[in-house]
Each structure stands twice: as structure tokens, then as C-alpha cells.
Design a protein around this motif. Structure first.
Motif: not given
Lengths: 309, 491
Positions: B242-245, B248
Motif C-alpha cells: 500500500k505505502i510502497f511496493t 520500490d
């Protein structure tokens, strides 16, 4: 910790916080929410992201003081910190070029409607906004919504501003009016079956309704739009704990199937949602919530509020 | 003591561990098993035969040198004993409590053939607790939890060790037993490790799942402090996916990612009435009670329904934990409804025993078919009697419903503890990660390698819901494989 950079009173009991959360702001999309905790012994509550500014790394949260947690939250000021904030959670809104979209916001529900309306406007949809509240003092974000909307209508339960009545009542009148207009335009009134008639009118007029607010309001709006067959999206506000699909406390029935609001939602087709179940489940902890609030207010009266922190 | 002959040793009976009286303990959430005192531990350590070929070690999923640590206890070298354990296991106070030793090390103990095996778990717990109490005091210090976004993905940072490139950073997703173990192992090798945890508190199932009375949270906090003291950084409130993959992470300097997200998806029975108020998944019930401290409501804010008559569905450890929690929350009757007989229950024998001592009422060979409500709340649970047929693929006899045998039990709370699956929140955001039909990640059980280069996975997210120690074993294997991958670059 998540620093509050700006606090603004939007109405009695309604506050907007701009919170520094760079990573969340980078990924936030219209329709998503965060879960926050405001004290060491505090519960986790979901709040919809009402705005986000990636370059400044800020998200906006709007909360109404209804229970102990939101009461505690409303005592926080600029420079204070929210101890836990996790997100962005939930699925983002479906943003497409639908044509004409009616955005209905009730009470604090106006806050989550705003980013959706904004994105829909960017996609060149024609935005009709219907905003409602108890009275004119509780109507929030009107100037902001005015900027986004092609048409804007206000409603109040007590008639102190705009239409005297619920947003759903106003929507009903609006739809009837549009249907009449559509009938005249399409010159279709005397031929074809009733259903065909409605479909045709729809295409010419209102293509989608987004409704966010208290569950009874979303229920009422869904009932109003159902006979017209207008796709109606609602954003459900069920009780949550983790917000990642781990506990299932937010479960609802949509189209006869059990879904988790936190990961499958929060937006669903209003015509498929079992609102009676949602309303019942929202009340699961009413007694406990009341007790918490009473104890909190008692402590506040005794001037011990600081001790809670 | 050196003069003790093995024949004498066999005669010493297995040293009992003091426990809270069942009548008292059902009124509190304090730990049930109180742990060995020094004299108990010494006495028990002397029972060990110090076998030339110690089979107990083969029974340990992480290969602790059991023989040596018990010898060190018998020589009163308690710190050295703990060091010996920690060579292989970063979380001994936890494993000493929740490992199913009866199926692992203690099952292999030679003494167990004629007599009772050496109480290896209790000894492990003894040395771990002794050290934890001294090192960290009685109050856990959690101030240093990184709970700030300002450091972003944390690009800066230098390796602790000298032999490994300071840019060798590894991300671990999930701070449960698999994640903590892997992070601890890698930190020891000199890697800079960051753990990303979705909840506001690290520990995973150790914190949200296993109750205080079986695994005190201050123990978990202290063990986590130890892992952090090795140089591991823990970032809470981070839902990867959600906040990064994962991409990422790989693109922002992490050389490798270990997925250890556990079994965080509750299963329901899909019977009518399951969405009534008062019906909980075990995950929710335990999370409210353990992580959110709902048993301390209203001092803590999160509420939980304190049923008078509670039905818990299932026969595993999670079901036992739920039933015993319900009792402590004040239930007059707690019914444990299980579709097979006691013999087939997957729960540890010790936990079944504890549950019985505490007055949990077992309703065996019965399966719920409907939950009946009144005004939106649970009122009754309707069950059907079962009988056992031929063994199924698990080797246990298959339960078959007896026609027309339905019966009702009056209840006001129902807890569904029939198992947990893999939570798809993260895996659904990684299109090139191969999954099994069950939704679990497809990973090599020896190397923990997944279908995606640089990404490893282990614990319940790979195997399905299992035990703490198996997850730790996977964390260990992953750490070795990650080290090899980073050093050689070979996938």
C-alpha cells in the motif's frame, strides 16, 4: 509520529487536520483511508483521506467528535503528533469519464466526497453536488466543493440553509425533474417499455451517483436511485481494527456475499449493500462507546485530561 | 555431579514447572506456567544423559546444540548456556514457551523411551528469562521504535560488520517469528536490515495472536529489543503493498526482500448467521484482547464482547487460546465445538490439558450448521453430530454428519477458530510473484527463493498456518540464502 501542521475548525465538533505523512501522501488516492491511534491505550479508528498534497507531504483528515477517540483527537493542536497513522488503505475510487455525476455528501461525509469529485472533474465529468447537514453551522467545505462543482445544492435538516430536508429527498426531486427534462428531450415518453424509457433518459442525464455520509443517508440515497437504475457508489464506514483484512470485523454483505470493507472496499455498489446488516454491525459496541465517552468526559470535568496522556 | 551415573539420572523424575492454580488463573491474564527456579533447572539439567549422538538436536527445527546448553546449565554457567542457544535461536524465551517440544526435541530424547524426556523447553525458557530480567530490567523500553515517516525508506545507513559492503541492505516484511529471526541472523552477518510492520507494534502473531497468559508481551518486547540491539531497524505502521511496493524497495537500495507476512486471513464457516453481532473470527477476538488489550477495557479503549456463554469453533491452539481468553473475560460457560474427537485435535496436548483444567466444556464430534440470531445478536448455535469414518488425506478419520442429529446451544458470543490463510494484501501487488492455489507464496523450502529475483519468502505465508519455531527455521534458512545471493549475485 505524525505531526499536525495545521488545524482548522470546519464546524461545531468538526475539525480538519493537515498531517505530515510524506509516504502516505505519495500513494494516497481518492477514496482511500488511514487508520490512526491517538493515545498509548487508544483504539484504532479509520478516517478517510479528504485531501493530499504530495509535494508538501501532507494529507488532510476530517473528524467529527463523536466518541472518546475523536474527542481526544480534537484536543490535539498544531505541532502535536498523532502517535500512529497507517495507510493509505482500501481501494481507490473508480475514476472514469462517466458523463454527469451527482456527488452527495452528508455531514462529515462531504470530506471524503471532495477528493473523488475533484478527480472526476479532472476527467471532465459534469459534477452536480448535493451537500447536506443538520443545520447551516454543520455544513462543511462548501467553498471548496463550489470550485469543483458545475452545479451545487445545499440541504439542511432544519431548513436553516438551502433545501429543507434530507439530501436523499432533494436528490429524488432532482431526479424526477431530470427525468421530466429527459422525457421532453428524448420524445420517448409515449413509446417503448417503461424500462427502456428509463435507460434512455439515464444516458442523457445522470450517469452515476456517489454518496458518502452516515449509513442511513447512503441507504436512503440508494433507495432513491434504484428505480432509475443509476449506478450508485457508497463508501461504507464500518468498525475496523487492523484495516488490512486480518480480523474481519468490518465485514458486510454485498450482493449476498461477505466482503471486508477495509480491503474489498470501502466503496461498493449501493444497490447491492445490505444496509440493515451494516447498521446493526455499526451498533455492536454502542454501550461500550458510551461508557468510554462518559468516563472521558468525567475525567475532563475533573481536570484530569492531562493524566490520560 | 560429574560422578552421577546414567542409571542414577534416569531415576530423577522430570521436574515439574510451577503453575498458577486453575481456579485463580481464570480470573486473570497473568502467565499460567511460572517457570523454573534455579534449583529446578539444576535438578532437571542433571537428568540429561549427555548422549554421544544427541538425537534431540535433530528434532530441533533450528538445530540448537541442546546437549551443550544443558551441560552448561548443570555447571551453573547460565550466561554461556544462553549464548549457546542464541547461536541458533534469537528468540529463546519465546520458543521455550510456545514450541511444541513434545513433537520435536523432547520427542527424540532417549529418556522418553522408558521414562519422561528431559524438559528441554523449560530449561531453554529458564536461561532466557534469567538473562532478560537482568539485562533489560522489568520494564520494556519501546521508545526507540521507529515510528516516523520522516526517514522515508531510510536510504542512508551503514553496515555493522566490516566484511560486508555497507550498502548491503535487506528489507524484511513482517515482524513475526520468521521476520525477526531472519533479520537477526542477517544483522549478525553485518547486513543493514529494516523490518516493515503493518501494525503499530512489532511482533506479529506473538503480539496479536498468542495471549498474555501463554506468552507475556513483556517477554516478546524484550526479545525484540535484543533483535534491535543487533542493529535491526523496525518501522511500524507500514503496509507494504500500500505505502510502497516490493519493486520500490528493490529500486531504492534494498538488495533483497524477505516476505514474512504470516497467515493473516481469517477463515469463516460460510454458514447462515455468521455476520451477526457477537460472531468473531479468532483473529479479531485475539487481536482485540492481545494487541489492543480489550480485556483491560475501559482503561484501554478497544472494547470486546464479554459473553456469558461463548462457543469457540475449532480444535487447534488458536481455538484453545480463544476459549481460555473467553473464560478470563468472565464467561460462565465456554463450549469448544470440534468436529472430530479429542484424539484428532491439532492443539498441543499441554494446551488441551490447560483448557480442561480451566473448565472449558468440550463439545466433540459436532459441527455448527447455523448461527441463530435475535435482534441482530447471536442467540444460539445449531450443531449437527458427527461420526468418524475412514481416514482422510491428513491421516485423521474423516468426520461425517449424522442425519437428523441437530441440536442447539444457547450462546451470546461465537468465535470461529477454524484456521487462517494467506492474506493477499501484499501478494496481490506483486504480479511476478508466483502463488500456489491456496494463495500461499511458492517458495523453495530450503532456500526460501520465490519466482521473483531477489525476493525470498518463509513462514506461514509459504507453508500455511504452522508453528512459531517452523517460521523461525524458515527465517534462518532465508538469511543464509539471502547472504549467499548478495555475495555471489547468483539467483
Amino acid at each position: 509520529m505524525y505531526r499536525i501542521v495545521k488545524k482548522e475548525k470546519l464546524a461545531n465538533d468538526v475539525v480538519r487536520f493537515d498531517v505530515k505523512a510524506p509516504l502516505v501522501s505519495r500513494r494516497a488516492k481518492a477514496g482511500q483511508f488511514v487508520i490512526i491511534r491517538v493515545s498509548e491505550k487508544g483504539e484504532r479508528i479509520p478516517l478517510t483521506i479528504s485531501d493530499y498534497n504530495t509535494s508538501e507531504g501532507i494529507i488532510s483528515l476530517v473528524a467529527m467528535r463523536v466518541g472518546k477517540t475523536t474527542a481526544l483527537l480534537s484536543t490535539l493542536n498544531e505541532g502535536d503528533e498523532i502517535i500512529d497513522l497507517v495507510g493509505p488503505l482500501g481501494k481507490e475510487s473508480e475514476i472514469g469519464k462517466f458523463g454527469t455525476v451527482v456527488c452527495v455528501g452528508g455531514g462529515v461525509g462531504i470530506a471524503p466526497v471532495m477528493p473523488i469529485a475533484k478527480e472526476l472533474k479532472k476527467k471532465e465529468n459534469y459534477i452536480i453536488s448535493i451537500l447536506g447537514a443538520r443545520d447551516k453551522d454543520h455544513l462543511i467545505l462548501v467553498p471548496e466543493m463550489e470550485k469543483i462543482s458545475d452545479e451545487l445544492y445545499l440541504c439542511s435538516d432544519d431548513g436553516s440553509i438551502g433545501f429543507h430536508g434530507f439530501v436523499s429527498d432533494f436528490l429524488k426531486e432532482l431526479l424526477e425533474e431530470k427525468v421530466l427534462e429527459g422525457r421532453e428531450k428524448s420524445n420517448f415518453a409515449s413509446s417503448g417499455t417503461k424500462n427502456e424509457n428509463i435507460n434512455n433518459i439515464n444516458n442523457g442525464n445522470i450517469n452515476r451517483v456517489i454518496a458518502i455520509g452516515p449509513a442511513p443517508m447512503m441507504y436512503a440515497v440508494s433507495k432513491v436511485t434504484r428505480p432509475y437504475g443509476i449506478k450508485t457508489i457508497v463508501s461504507l464506514n464500518s468498525i475496523m481494527v487492523d484495516g488490512t483484512g486480518m480480523c474481519g470485523t468490518c465485514r458486510v454483505e454485498v450482493g449476498g456475499k461477505t466482503r471486508f470493507v477495509c480491503v474489498d472496499g470501502p466503496e461498493f455498489d449501493g444497490h447491492e449493500v445490505d444496509f440493515d446488516l451494516l447498521l446493526a454491525r455499526q451498533k455492536a459496541y454502542h454501550q461500550e462507546e458510551r461508557l468510554s465517552m462518559e468516563l472521558y468526559e468525567e475525567k475532563c470535568r475533573c481536570g484530569q485530561e492531562k493524566a490520560l496522556w | 555431579m560429574a560422578g552421577n551415573k546414567s542409571s542414577d539420572k534416569k531415576k530423577i523424575p522430570r521436574t515439574k514447572m510451577p503453575e498458577q492454580d486453575p481456579k485463580e488463573r481464570i480470573k486473570n491474564f497473568d502467565e499460567v506456567a511460572l517457570g523454573y527456579r534455579e534449583e529446578d533447572a539444576l535438578k532437571e539439567s542433571l537428568r540429561c544423559l549427555q548422549c554421544k549422538k544427541p538425537r534431540c538436536i535433530e528434532g530441533c527445527p533450528v538445530g540448537i546444540d541442546i546437549k551443550s546448553f544443558i551441560r552448561l546449565i548443570s555447571e551453573r554457567k547460565f550466561d554461556e548456556a544462553l549464548e549457546k542457544i542464541r547461536e541458533k535461536n534469537s528468540l529463546p524465551a519465546i520458543c521455550g514457551r510456545v514450541c511444541p517440544q513434545e513433537d520435536q526435541c523432547e520427542k527424540e530424547c532417549i529418556l522418553g523411551i522408558k521414562d519422561e524426556p528431559v524438559a528441554i523447553g523449560r530449561l531453554e525458557r529458564f536461561v532466557a528469562d534469567r538473562k532478560l530480567d537482568r539485562d533489560f530490567g522489568s520494564e520494556p523500553n519501546f521508545e526507540s521504535n521507529s515510528n516516523s515517516e520522516s526517514s522515508g525508506l531510510g536510504k542512508e545507513g551503514s553496515g555493522k560488520g566490516s566484511s560486508i559492503d555497507s550498502l548491503s541492505r535487506v528489507a524484511v516484511i513482517g515482524s513475526g517469528p520468521a521476520g525477526l529471526t531472519c533479520a537477526g541472523e542477517l544483522a549478525r552477518m553485518g547486513y543493514k536490515v529494516t523490518i516493515f510492520e503493518a501494525l503499530h507494534k512489532p511482533g506479529g502473531v506473538l503480539v496479536y495472536g498468542i495471549p498474555e497468559f501463554r506468552l507475556p508481551k513483556r517477554i516478546v518486547e524484550k526479545e525484540i529489543e535484543f533483535v534491535k540491539s543487533l542493529g535491526v531497524e523496525i518501522k511500524v505502521n507500514m503496509v507494504v503493498g500500500k505505502i510502497f511496493t516490493i519493486d520500490d524497495l528493490l529500486n531504492s537500495g534494498y538488495r533483497s526482500v524477505f516476505i514474512a507476512t504470516g497467515a493473516g486471513l481469517p477463515y469463516f464457516m460460510n454458514i447462515p448467521g455468521e455476520n451477526l453481532n457477537g460472531v468473531y473470527s479468532a483473529n479479531e477476538y485475539l487481536t482485540r484482547s492481545n494487541l489492543m488489550k480489550a480485556y483491560l477495557f475501559p482503561e484501554w479503549d478497544t472494547p470486546i464482547k464479554k459473553g456469558k456463554r461463548v462457543a469457540v469453533i475449532g480444535g487447534g491452539n488458536v481455538a484453545m487460546d480463544s476459549a481460555r481468553t473467553a473464560k478470563r473475560l468472565g464467561a460462565e460457560h465456554v463450549y469448544l465445538i470440534y468436529r472430530r474427537s479429542e484424539k484428532e485435535m491439532p492443539a498441543r496436548i499441554e494446551e488441551v490439558g490447560h483448557a480442561k483444567e480451566e473448565g472449558i466444556e468440550f463439545v466433540l464430534l459436532a459441527n455448527p450448521v447455523e448461527i441463530i440470531g435475535k435482534d441482530g445478536w447471536v442467540d444460539k448455535i445449531r450443531c449437527i453430530k458427527m461420526e468418524l469414518g475412514e481416514p482422510d488425506e491428513s491421516g485423521r478419520r474423516r468426520p461425517i454428519p449424522v442425519k437428523g442429529s441437530e441440536f442447539d446451544i444457547d450462546v451470546d458470543v461465537v468465535v470461529v477458530a477454524i484456521g487462517q490463510g494467506p492474506n493477499p494484501l501484499l501478494t496481490s501487488t506483486v504480479p511476478d510473484l508466483k502463488l500456489k492455489k491456496s494463495g500461499n507464496i511458492e517458495a523453495d523450502l530450503e532456500t526460501c527463493k520465490t519466482s521473483k529475483k531477489g525476493v525470498f519468502a518463509g513462514g506461514d505465508i509459504v507453508t500455511g498456518a504452522a508453528t512459531v519455531i517452523l517460521a523461525m527455521g524458515a527465517g534462518k534458512k532465508a538469511a543464509r540464502a539471502i547472504d549467499e545471493y548478495i555475495r555471489t549475485g547468483v539467483w
